[in-house]
Design an enzyme around this catalytic site. Structure first.
Site, PDB file in Angstrom:
ATOM      1  N   CYS A 267      -2.271 -21.238  31.874  1.00 45.02           N
ATOM      2  CA  CYS A 267      -2.834 -21.169  30.528  1.00 45.02           C
ATOM      3  C   CYS A 267      -2.917 -19.692  30.183  1.00 45.02           C
ATOM      4  O   CYS A 267      -1.907 -19.003  30.202  1.00 45.02           O
ATOM      5  CB  CYS A 267      -4.179 -21.894  30.451  1.00 45.02           C
ATOM      6  SG  CYS A 267      -5.277 -21.631  31.852  1.00 45.02           S
TER       7      CYS A 267
ATOM      8  N   ALA B  92      -5.952 -17.478  31.390  1.00 37.59           N
ATOM      9  CA  ALA B  92      -6.516 -16.947  32.629  1.00 37.59           C
ATOM     10  C   ALA B  92      -5.983 -17.677  33.852  1.00 37.59           C
ATOM     11  O   ALA B  92      -6.017 -17.153  34.967  1.00 37.59           O
ATOM     12  CB  ALA B  92      -8.042 -17.040  32.586  1.00 37.59           C
TER      13      ALA B  92
ATOM     14  N   CYS C 196      -6.761 -44.072  -1.052  1.00 35.58           N
ATOM     15  CA  CYS C 196      -6.981 -45.449  -1.472  1.00 35.58           C
ATOM     16  C   CYS C 196      -8.468 -45.597  -1.772  1.00 35.58           C
ATOM     17  O   CYS C 196      -9.255 -44.678  -1.559  1.00 35.58           O
ATOM     18  CB  CYS C 196      -6.533 -46.451  -0.411  1.00 35.58           C
ATOM     19  SG  CYS C 196      -7.501 -46.366   1.106  1.00 35.58           S
TER      20      CYS C 196
END
Length: 587
Positions: A286, A288, A586
């Site tokens: 990632c 770290a 809607c």
């Protein structure tokens, strides 16, 4: 539509029928590969923490690892009840608190002055015992260091490599590691830029382009984009030798948080499971290389254990990972996420079906057997799962972001949630409620936030409706109901301009009808928006189409002909440019 894997049962544990079906699927993915490649399964991500400020070591700062081995084995048949009770009682919080953050093993080599700059965060350094040791480059005594550690898998040593996102000065080392360790699968769980901050260097070229880092050349041969992830295939070469590397990039993990729902992670895992890992470790990173990285590895290990033994031991493997790299599965929310993802993978009934000629027959069978009803009822039974990752009632959250029922809502019990809410620019600026509209963003299959869903405008929200269209640059509005102005019980108002009467919903915006066409199924109406608020002094114009379905009355749950929905979808595909959100409304 995803295709379910069929499988012979490889698990003899006493588990429920739905759990047994899930285990068969996982076991098949893991072991059915007859090509000699070690077929294995892969798991989800969790978010990186913002690393603490770097601190120098002081005497006694090296914490001791837990001396006793921890374990909490849970059979899959008991998993749902265990997770629910553990969340309610605080057991998961107590378990995660057993592991202190920070250094618990020596990391002296990575802290040497020659290596210190190679660490993205100064307080997250590779442990000496488990670090990946690169082959040294000529004339560089310390070129064997990279911030990466081997992580043991289920009954398999060094099954993973957990590493940080490469820095500009370590991209060459990253690809040296990929080549040296014969990595065939890279799981990336962060984005290059998150909240305006650089979290990882982009270490790959764009589609069809080629880059060389050190002795390794990378060509991006293929890219497939989905709402929550992007899958790439790299052709990698070094000294006339060539390999293929799969790059599985989870793109929707919010910074400092966890995905809003575990289903997105489970879908990513299924793809990961079906990707052959070759002979080398699975490389997971990632930013770290501890939070999101630890979460995906922990879930993966447990899924492999579930396929082999019909049980999981999340606590035991969490302890093992923490001994190999600091702060793996860094925070409590990530630890919770592992449990919820395992539930999704191992307990929940499959809900995807093959999209082929057998689909109509399959749907009839599901309907006649009551399966569809059971699935819908199951959504109500597991509402507690939807709350598990939300901030607790006592947590510090932005109260202003949590909407309360107002006179802008048609129904007081249908208001936007904390996540996914759509915001408007304040107008007028002094009105603190003018950024509110009853609308949420919804993901498409391949596109994040592809849709915005909102109610029919009320008299006092017509301006908000058209401001939404303008600010979000909406190219297409899909109206699913007939608009019956004569039915006063529906609080209908005329929110569209007439042919000879432009609409001015707010002082700076004019909406004009340009053209319209009609058929038996729908109408297509084209409007021109003129915005005079732009600072250039020149009005800005925008074209938007409205696609209105005919025949679906507001008091009916279903349209008169279900096939019209398919035809409507095909028309949406034809009209949609694919760049900005589609607005769906809607009553």
């Amino acid at each position: 539509m995803a295709i379910l894997s069929s499988a012979a049962s490889l698990v003899n544990k006493a588990v429920s029928s739905s759990s047994r079906a899930q285990l068969r699927t996982i076991a098949t993915i893991l072991f059915v590969d007859a090509s000699g490649i070690d077929g294995q399964l892969l798991k989800p991500p969790a978010p990186d923490p913002e690393p603490e400020p770097e601190m120098e070591d002081s005497p006694g700062s090296l914490q001791k690892s837990l001396s006793q081995r921890l374990s909490r084995r849970v059979n899959i048949s008991d998993l749902e009840n265990y997770v629910r009770m553990a969340l309610q009682s605080g057991e998961l919080q107590r378990q995660h608190a057993l592991f202190a953050r920070g250094q618990t093993q020596p990391w002296d080599y990575g802290r040497l002055p020659e290596n210190k700059s190679k660490n993205r965060y100064g307080n997250l350094v590779a442990y000496d015992r488990t670090r990946v040791v690169l082959k040294k480059l000529p004339g560089d005594e310390f070129s064997d260091y990279i911030n990466a550690n081997y992580i043991d898998g289920y009954k398999a040593d060094k099954f993973y490599i957990a590493t940080q996102g490469p820095r500009p000065t370590t991209v060459v080392d990253f690809w040296r590691m990929v080549w040296q360790e014969q990595v065939s699968v890279i799981a990336m769980l962060a984005n290059v830029i998150e909240n305006g901050k650089k979290k990882c260097e982009q270490y790959w070229p764009e589609l069809g382009k080629e880059e060389t880092h050190g002795a390794v050349t990378i060509l991006t041969a293929d890219v497939s984009v989905f709402a929550d992830f992007t899958f790439r295939h790299f052709n990698v070469s070094c000294k006339s030798k060539k390999r293929k590397v799969s790059h599985l990039h989870f793109t929707s993990w919010p910074d400092h948080g966890v995905p809003f729902y575990p289903q997105s992670v489970a879908a990513y895992l299924k793809k990961l499971l079906l990707t052959p890992r070759g002979t080398g470790p699975i490389l997971v990173h990632c930013s770290a290389g501890v939070g999101r990285t630890g979460t995906i590895i922990l879930a993966d290990i447990c899924l492999r254990m579930a396929a082999a033994e019909g049980a999981v031991d999340i606590l035991g493997f969490q302890q093992s990972m923490r001994e190999q790299r600091p702060n793996m599965v860094d925070n409590l929310e990530q630890y919770k996420l592992v449990h919820l993802v395992l539930l999704e993978c191992l307990v929940e009934e499959p809900s995807s079906y093959p999209c082929d000629d057998t689909l109509p027959q399959l749907i009839n069978m599901l309907n006649e057997s009551g399966t569809l009803y059971k699935q819908f009822k199951r959504l109500q039974e597991v509402q507690w799962l939807d709350q598990a990752l939300k901030p607790p009632s006592g947590a510090q959250v932005d109260k202003a972001r949590i909407p309360q029922p107002t006179n802008k809502d048609r129904c007081s019990n249908i208001i936007p949630g904390y996540n996914g809410r759509v915001y408007l620019t304040r107008y007028p600026l002094e009105d603190t409620t003018s950024d509110y509209i009853n609308a949420v963003s919804v993901d498409g299959f391949r596109t994040k936030d592809q849709f915005i869903v909102t109610q029919f405008p009320l008299n006092n929200t017509v301006g908000d409706f058209w401001r939404l269209v303008l600010e979000k640059n909406i190219p297409l509005i899909v109206v699913l109901n007939e608009i019956d102005m004569s039915d006063k019980s529906l609080s209908m108002c005329e929110f569209r301009p007439l042919a000879d009467q432009p609409l001015t919903p707010v002082p700076y915006l004019t909406v004009r009808l340009k053209q319209q066409s009609h058929n038996a199924i729908w109408s297509v109406i084209t409007y021109q928006l003129t915005d005079t608020s732009v600072t250039t002094g020149l009005p800005q114009q925008q074209i938007v189409r409205m696609l209105q379905l005919s025949g679906w009355q507001a008091n009916c749950d279903l349209p008169p002909n279900v096939n019209t929905l398919l035809q409507l979808w095909q028309e949406v595909e034809r009209l949609y440019s694919g760049k900005c959100p589609i607005l769906v409304t809607c009553l």
